[in-house]
Design an enzyme around this catalytic site. Structure first.
Site, PDB file in Angstrom:
ATOM      1  N   ALA A  99      43.422  53.381  55.728  1.00 13.30           N
ATOM      2  CA  ALA A  99      43.708  54.086  56.990  1.00 13.30           C
ATOM      3  C   ALA A  99      42.476  54.379  57.862  1.00 13.30           C
ATOM      4  CB  ALA A  99      44.495  55.349  56.689  1.00 13.30           C
ATOM      5  N   GLN A 145      44.926  45.891  45.578  1.00 18.15           N
ATOM      6  CA  GLN A 145      43.753  46.608  46.102  1.00 18.15           C
ATOM      7  C   GLN A 145      43.009  47.346  44.992  1.00 18.15           C
ATOM      8  OE1 GLN A 145      46.774  46.588  47.483  1.00 18.15           O
ATOM      9  NE2 GLN A 145      46.731  46.842  49.683  1.00 18.15           N
ATOM     10  N   ASP A 152      47.830  57.543  54.076  1.00 17.72           N
ATOM     11  CA  ASP A 152      47.876  56.810  55.346  1.00 17.72           C
ATOM     12  C   ASP A 152      48.379  57.684  56.478  1.00 17.72           C
ATOM     13  OD1 ASP A 152      47.824  54.459  53.365  1.00 17.72           O
ATOM     14  OD2 ASP A 152      47.497  53.584  55.343  1.00 17.72           O
TER      15      ASP A 152
END
Ligand code: MRU
Length: 363
Positions: A63, A211, A252
């Site tokens: 983010a 990730q 986020d």
């Protein structure tokens, strides 16, 4: 986007800095996070369209990092258009804002950063495009630097919550790569380690784009912080075995009541932590809080391409033409959060009042 430059050996200056401005070329450079850890490739973006592409295709992700990239996307476009007349410049800039705003929907830092850039544009209408371009670039630098300061500050506050010796589970990558540098969840871990605490990390691999396995492992290994990779489905077992002392994740978008969206799978981890009485922390800068949204139910959840679930890279493991769902994020209710860690303070059992207090002027 310009031609990728493979900088696998060596890449020290950019190792924990996912993006930076290159004054010589007038381009935004970023590490291509799609190919880490196999290769460290730098990509250069010289237009808002190329930055929007990089955000959409997840060259740059996380983010705060997306927010910084979007800001530079505006700055790079302004520089590209600085020689055109005022009307052409205004039209080009408005198209650039629209393009970047459509790149990814969930991380509110993207819209927060575009709003900061819009404010600069609105207050400089009487200036020449070249002057405006310079001021927009300065604002991008400030957004990047402010995120780094926030991460350092929240890292120090969060470190105080961890015991002297702990194994911490994290999901996805909320590290240097996901921010201007240092990280949020991994910033807390870095700060605790720097204070002399004995912290080891359990990293969920984070399906479907890995990730955790690719980025969190790469970052922490580089910092010599002990880290062990597990598949997402092992988290419950690890908790049951007493191998997890705390969970720390990033976010986020955090709604006004403390519900938050983060990488798909976070909700599952939060439920498991609650079941096992393990503290569950969310680390995020104030720019991740969306005070316009009353609850997590209103957070837009990005649905990504089915291909991400059916395989990875060239490898396909699902039969062709299967039905697939691929929501990239889920929402965890505030009641499962032990504390929200921000640069302005730690909010235990976050709720509307606690979150509003973070923005009070006297703080
Ligand atoms: O799809 P991604 O990789 O952009 O998702 C990233 C996350 O969910 C992170 O945990 C979040 O953005 C916080 S990053 C400090």
């Amino acid at each position: 986007m310009a031609e990728p430059r493979d900088t696998t050996e060596p890449c020290a200056p950019l190792s924990v800095q996912p993006l930076r401005w290159d004054e010589a070329s007038g381009c935004l450079q970023m590490i291509d996070q799609r190919v880490l850890p196999a290769r460290v490739v730098l990509l250069s973006c010289d237009s808002a369209a190329s930055v929007a592409d990089a955000i959409r295709s997840m060259v740059v992700r996380g983010a705060p990092s997306i927010g910084c990239a979007a800001a530079y996307g505006i700055a790079v476009e302004a520089r590209r258009l600085q020689q055109v007349d005022r009307a052409g410049f205004a039209a080009g800039m408005s198209a650039a804002f629209e393009l970047l705003a459509q790149s990814r929907p969930t991380a509110v830092n993207l819209f927060w950063a575009l709003q900061r850039m819009q404010e600069v544009l609105a207050s400089t209408q009487s200036q020449s495009p070249a002057v405006i371009a310079g001021l927009l670039l300065r604002q991008s630098h400030e957004i990047l630097a402010a995120n780094m300061r926030a991460n350092r500050a929240l890292g120090a506050l969060g470190a105080a919550l961890l015991p002297h010796t702990a194994q911490v589970l994290t999901h996805c990558n909320a590290g240097a790569l996901a921010t201007a540098g240092y990280g949020t969840a991994l910033g807390v871990i870095r700060a605790a380690v720097a204070e002399g605490k004995r912290i080891s990390v359990l990293a969920d691999e984070t399906r479907p784009l890995l990730q955790g396995a690719r980025l969190t492992l790469w970052e922490l290994q580089r910092d010599h912080i002990p880290v062990t990779l597990i598949t997402d489905s092992m988290a419950g077992h690890m908790m049951q075995q007493g191998s997890v002392d705390a969970v720390i994740v990033g976010a986020d978008r955090i709604a006004a009541n403390g519900d938050f969206a983060n990488k798909i799978g976070t909700y599952m981890v939060a439920v498991l932590a609650h079941r096992h009485g393990i503290p569950f922390y969310v680390a995020a800068p104030l720019s991740t809080i969306d005070r316009q949204l009353a609850s997590g139910a209103a957070i837009p959840i990005e649905e990504r391409d089915a291909a991400e679930v059916c395989g990875f890279g060239e490898l396909r493991w699902a039969p062709a033409d299967v039905a697939v769902r691929n929501p990239a994020f889920d929402v965890t209710p505030a009641e499962l959060v032990t504390a929200l860690i921000t640069e302005n303070g730690v909010v235990r059992s976050p709720d509307g009042a606690g979150i509003a207090a973070l923005f009070a002027p006297q703080r």
